[in-house]
Design a protein around this motif. Structure first.
Motif, PDB file in Angstrom:
ATOM      1  N   HIS A 182     -92.031 -40.686  97.626  1.00 59.12           N
ATOM      2  CA  HIS A 182     -91.315 -39.545  98.207  1.00 59.12           C
ATOM      3  C   HIS A 182     -91.234 -38.421  97.180  1.00 59.12           C
ATOM      4  CE1 HIS A 182     -88.264 -37.238 100.350  1.00 59.12           C
ATOM      5  NE2 HIS A 182     -87.532 -37.235  99.239  1.00 59.12           N
ATOM      6  N   GLU A 183     -91.608 -37.210  97.585  1.00 61.27           N
ATOM      7  CA  GLU A 183     -91.613 -36.058  96.671  1.00 61.27           C
ATOM      8  C   GLU A 183     -90.324 -35.259  96.779  1.00 61.27           C
ATOM      9  OE1 GLU A 183     -94.021 -31.997  96.628  1.00 61.27           O
ATOM     10  OE2 GLU A 183     -95.298 -33.688  96.032  1.00 61.27           O
ATOM     11  N   GLU A 184     -89.767 -34.881  95.642  1.00 62.28           N
ATOM     12  CA  GLU A 184     -88.541 -34.082  95.575  1.00 62.28           C
ATOM     13  C   GLU A 184     -88.827 -32.815  94.774  1.00 62.28           C
ATOM     14  OE1 GLU A 184     -83.863 -34.553  94.093  1.00 62.28           O
ATOM     15  OE2 GLU A 184     -85.323 -36.162  93.733  1.00 62.28           O
ATOM     16  N   THR A 185     -88.295 -31.693  95.242  1.00 68.74           N
ATOM     17  CA  THR A 185     -88.480 -30.422  94.538  1.00 68.74           C
ATOM     18  C   THR A 185     -87.173 -30.030  93.858  1.00 68.74           C
ATOM     19  OG1 THR A 185     -90.110 -29.698  96.172  1.00 68.74           O
ATOM     20  CG2 THR A 185     -89.153 -28.010  94.758  1.00 68.74           C
ATOM     21  N   ILE A 186     -87.222 -29.824  92.558  1.00 69.57           N
ATOM     22  CA  ILE A 186     -86.050 -29.428  91.770  1.00 69.57           C
ATOM     23  C   ILE A 186     -86.184 -27.959  91.429  1.00 69.57           C
ATOM     24  CG2 ILE A 186     -84.605 -29.941  89.776  1.00 69.57           C
ATOM     25  CD1 ILE A 186     -85.044 -32.312  91.687  1.00 69.57           C
ATOM     26  N   LYS A 187     -85.242 -27.134  91.882  1.00 75.44           N
ATOM     27  CA  LYS A 187     -85.283 -25.702  91.612  1.00 75.44           C
ATOM     28  C   LYS A 187     -84.282 -25.338  90.521  1.00 75.44           C
ATOM     29  CE  LYS A 187     -86.770 -24.476  96.295  1.00 75.44           C
ATOM     30  NZ  LYS A 187     -86.478 -23.680  97.512  1.00 75.44           N
ATOM     31  N   PHE A 188     -84.703 -24.491  89.598  1.00 77.55           N
ATOM     32  CA  PHE A 188     -83.819 -24.022  88.527  1.00 77.55           C
ATOM     33  C   PHE A 188     -84.274 -22.625  88.122  1.00 77.55           C
ATOM     34  CE2 PHE A 188     -87.169 -26.731  87.072  1.00 77.55           C
ATOM     35  CZ  PHE A 188     -87.759 -26.065  86.014  1.00 77.55           C
ATOM     36  N   GLY A 189     -83.351 -21.675  88.204  1.00 72.83           N
ATOM     37  CA  GLY A 189     -83.714 -20.292  87.907  1.00 72.83           C
ATOM     38  C   GLY A 189     -84.798 -19.820  88.846  1.00 72.83           C
ATOM     39  N   LEU A 190     -85.861 -19.251  88.293  1.00 72.87           N
ATOM     40  CA  LEU A 190     -86.983 -18.788  89.092  1.00 72.87           C
ATOM     41  C   LEU A 190     -88.089 -19.839  89.178  1.00 72.87           C
ATOM     42  CD1 LEU A 190     -87.298 -15.131  87.752  1.00 72.87           C
ATOM     43  CD2 LEU A 190     -85.983 -15.979  89.714  1.00 72.87           C
ATOM     44  N   GLU A 191     -87.857 -21.022  88.633  1.00 74.99           N
ATOM     45  CA  GLU A 191     -88.876 -22.057  88.582  1.00 74.99           C
ATOM     46  C   GLU A 191     -88.535 -23.235  89.494  1.00 74.99           C
ATOM     47  OE1 GLU A 191     -90.376 -22.579  84.271  1.00 74.99           O
ATOM     48  OE2 GLU A 191     -88.291 -21.933  84.058  1.00 74.99           O
ATOM     49  N   CYS A 192     -89.505 -24.090  89.679  1.00 75.17           N
ATOM     50  CA  CYS A 192     -89.270 -25.346  90.385  1.00 75.17           C
ATOM     51  C   CYS A 192     -90.148 -26.428  89.761  1.00 75.17           C
ATOM     52  CB  CYS A 192     -89.525 -25.224  91.875  1.00 75.17           C
ATOM     53  SG  CYS A 192     -91.245 -24.957  92.321  1.00 75.17           S
ATOM     54  N   MET A 193     -89.736 -27.678  89.961  1.00 75.76           N
ATOM     55  CA  MET A 193     -90.445 -28.815  89.393  1.00 75.76           C
ATOM     56  C   MET A 193     -90.578 -29.878  90.475  1.00 75.76           C
ATOM     57  SD  MET A 193     -89.213 -31.182  86.202  1.00 75.76           S
ATOM     58  CE  MET A 193     -87.830 -31.898  87.084  1.00 75.76           C
ATOM     59  N   TYR A 194     -91.734 -30.528  90.530  1.00 75.79           N
ATOM     60  CA  TYR A 194     -91.966 -31.551  91.540  1.00 75.79           C
ATOM     61  C   TYR A 194     -91.809 -32.943  90.930  1.00 75.79           C
ATOM     62  CZ  TYR A 194     -93.836 -27.583  94.054  1.00 75.79           C
ATOM     63  OH  TYR A 194     -93.974 -26.353  94.664  1.00 75.79           O
ATOM     64  N   GLY A 216     -75.447 -34.011  83.768  1.00 77.76           N
ATOM     65  CA  GLY A 216     -74.677 -33.574  84.931  1.00 77.76           C
ATOM     66  C   GLY A 216     -75.187 -32.258  85.476  1.00 77.76           C
ATOM     67  N   SER A 217     -74.275 -31.356  85.780  1.00 76.22           N
ATOM     68  CA  SER A 217     -74.660 -30.060  86.335  1.00 76.22           C
ATOM     69  C   SER A 217     -75.414 -29.192  85.340  1.00 76.22           C
ATOM     70  CB  SER A 217     -73.420 -29.307  86.833  1.00 76.22           C
ATOM     71  OG  SER A 217     -72.514 -29.088  85.758  1.00 76.22           O
ATOM     72  N   GLY A 218     -75.409 -29.569  84.060  1.00 74.86           N
ATOM     73  CA  GLY A 218     -76.111 -28.787  83.049  1.00 74.86           C
ATOM     74  C   GLY A 218     -77.603 -29.061  82.988  1.00 74.86           C
ATOM     75  N   VAL A 219     -78.085 -29.969  83.844  1.00 73.07           N
ATOM     76  CA  VAL A 219     -79.500 -30.330  83.764  1.00 73.07           C
ATOM     77  C   VAL A 219     -80.412 -29.144  84.062  1.00 73.07           C
ATOM     78  CG1 VAL A 219     -79.657 -31.128  86.165  1.00 73.07           C
ATOM     79  CG2 VAL A 219     -81.217 -32.067  84.436  1.00 73.07           C
ATOM     80  N   ARG A 220     -80.004 -28.276  84.988  1.00 73.25           N
ATOM     81  CA  ARG A 220     -80.847 -27.127  85.324  1.00 73.25           C
ATOM     82  C   ARG A 220     -80.920 -26.132  84.175  1.00 73.25           C
ATOM     83  NH1 ARG A 220     -79.616 -29.326  90.086  1.00 73.25           N
ATOM     84  NH2 ARG A 220     -81.073 -29.012  91.821  1.00 73.25           N
ATOM     85  N   HIS A 221     -79.799 -25.930  83.478  1.00 73.25           N
ATOM     86  CA  HIS A 221     -79.813 -25.040  82.310  1.00 73.25           C
ATOM     87  C   HIS A 221     -80.778 -25.576  81.255  1.00 73.25           C
ATOM     88  CE1 HIS A 221     -78.374 -22.484  79.005  1.00 73.25           C
ATOM     89  NE2 HIS A 221     -78.398 -23.588  78.268  1.00 73.25           N
ATOM     90  N   HIS A 222     -80.730 -26.897  81.033  1.00 75.70           N
ATOM     91  CA  HIS A 222     -81.603 -27.476  80.019  1.00 75.70           C
ATOM     92  C   HIS A 222     -83.064 -27.457  80.451  1.00 75.70           C
ATOM     93  CE1 HIS A 222     -78.908 -29.045  76.804  1.00 75.70           C
ATOM     94  NE2 HIS A 222     -77.997 -28.911  77.756  1.00 75.70           N
ATOM     95  N   LEU A 223     -83.320 -27.606  81.744  1.00 76.00           N
ATOM     96  CA  LEU A 223     -84.693 -27.496  82.217  1.00 76.00           C
ATOM     97  C   LEU A 223     -85.246 -26.097  81.977  1.00 76.00           C
ATOM     98  CD1 LEU A 223     -84.558 -29.509  85.566  1.00 76.00           C
ATOM     99  CD2 LEU A 223     -85.922 -30.079  83.541  1.00 76.00           C
TER     100      LEU A 223
END
Length: 437
Positions: free
Chosen positions: A341-353, A371-378
């Motif tokens: 199953h594929e999941e799309t992770i969005k952060f800022g202007l980017e995304c990761m599959y 936690g919620s800081g994962v997107r900032h670190h990505l």
């Protein structure tokens, strides 16, 4: 090894006046615990204002940054305070700050001081203090990365983490955090294969006690706290599988593809789920080694997975049943068809599959720690960006950031249109049902 190992993982992907005073003290403690995080948040907000507004805001941003660093310095000093409560508040503040910001430059010259302080908390502290210290250690290692700085932090405290983790008289809460810390720190900064193998063996010795004896088909019963410990140990163990060399994977497949399915009968829903995800991960690694990989007990395994994917037993909590069915449908589909199953992770202007069990385990591990800081670190942490093949952090000007934002009115129009479309689609389905009836 750190750099080549990391590149390898990236490819794989809390009466009367007295009680009132106590309540006020508790409230002020809670405020203190989150003070650093609020300063970090306000600094972040001022940063975006500076990018959009006038140049004079840059002075305010610098002042905010200095204020944040002063608060962090105070917290680092308080980690060695005589008061247990003060130490715990300082550790919690550091945990919040490290998970929400990237602070490599600030921590670089303070890492030895902080490492020594965390070692004292792990050695002399009890329960909650040890748990917090292990969490901060994990985040410190994540901030330092896989270079010599991160390796130095991991090497100095690895023996202590193993000592607490394997001590049955230690606090279960502390052991849970140490299990996660050992896995994540080894994943980030293991210097050689010997470090990796020793951590794998230690974690296996913990969750292995949940497996049934040879003469029994039912997993050994443990208290909820110990089951959580075993779950954390299995999660860390499976994370380390993603960086194992091929020769080690072959040994693990031979030893564990027969044992792990036994954990699917555990009375703990989280342990069942982690066991299922780990089985899928092992199958994925096995197919990478051998395209025509064959598993003798496939029919029995699929029967167990189908039962868990369709479990409707009323004695289980509804949320547990829903979560279990969702995960095991994915596991079963992968085992039978080889499709993840594929999941799309969005952060800022980017995304990761996230399109494989290896990447899923890696992403979930960082999400559990940050936690919620994962997107900032990505977006900003070079370690995570290298692990997930995201390239160097993006440098965006104010115009690009402003152009990427959607106004509230535009969001309202989009949500209204989507609501109408859903209503029409559902109405058509209801009409068809009515006709059938």
């Amino acid at each position: 090894m750190p750099r080549s190992r990391r590149a390898h993982a990236a490819r794989r992907g809390g009466r009367g006046a007295r009680s009132s005073a106590k309540a006020e003290s508790q409230a002020s403690d809670d405020e203190a615990a989150s003070e650093v995080l609020s300063h970090c948040s306000s600094a972040s907000e001022s940063t975006s204002v500076a990018e959009e507004g006038a140049g004079s805001d840059a002075v305010d941003e610098q002042a905010q940054q200095e204020e944040v660093e002063d608060k962090l310095k105070e917290c680092i000093d308080n980690v060695t305070d005589k008061s247990t409560r003060t130490r715990q508040l300082a550790l919690e503040s550091l945990r919040l700050a490290f998970s929400s910001k990237t602070l490599f430059d600030f921590l670089l010259e303070r890492r030895l001081t902080l490492t020594d302080s965390l070692e004292k908390c792990l050695k002399k502290g009890k329960g909650e203090e040890q748990s917090l210290a292990a969490s901060v250690l994990t985040l410190l290692c994540l901030q330092m990365g896989s270079g010599p700085e991160g390796e130095e932090v991991f090497r100095s405290l690895k023996p202590l983490l193993i000592s607490i983790l394997t001590d049955s008289s230690a606090s279960p809460v502390a052991r849970q955090s140490c299990a996660m810390a050992l896995g994540m720190c080894c994943y980030i900064a293991a210097a050689d294969v010997e470090d990796l193998v020793s951590c794998l063996a230690c974690l296996e010795g913990i969750f292995g006690t949940s497996c049934p004896e040879e003469s029994s088909s039912v997993p050994t019963h443990h208290s909820p706290l110990l089951q959580t410990l075993h779950c954390n140990a299995l999660q860390s163990w499976s994370l380390l599988l993603t960086i194992c060399p091929s020769s080690q994977i072959k040994k693990i497949l031979d030893n564990h593809l027969l044992k792990l399915p036994l954990l699917l009968s555990s009375d703990n829903v989280n342990l069942r789920i982690v066991a299922g995800e780990t089985i899928a991960l092992l199958f994925e690694l096995a197919h990478e080694l051998e395209e025509e990989f064959f598993y003798e007990d496939m029919d029995l395994l699929c029967t167990k997975l189908k039962a868990l994917a369709t479990d409707s037993n009323k004695y289980r909590a509804k949320t547990d049943r829903r979560k279990q069915r969702s995960i095991f449908r994915d596991v079963l589909h992968f085992i039978e068809n080889g499709e993840c199953h594929e999941e799309t992770i969005k952060f800022g202007l980017e995304c990761m599959y996230v399109d494989s069990w290896v990447r899923r385990r890696m992403y979930n591990a960082f999400k559990e720690v940050l936690g919620s800081g994962v997107r900032h670190h990505l977006q900003n942490n070079e370690l995570l960006r290298e692990i997930f093949d995201l390239g160097p952090p993006l440098v965006l000007d104010a115009a690009a950031i402003k152009a990427s934002k959607i106004s509230r009115f535009e969001k309202h129009l989009y949500n209204s249109a989507a609501f109408k479309a859903r209503t029409k689609a559902r109405s058509r389905v209801r009409d068809k049902r009515a006709d059938v009836l």
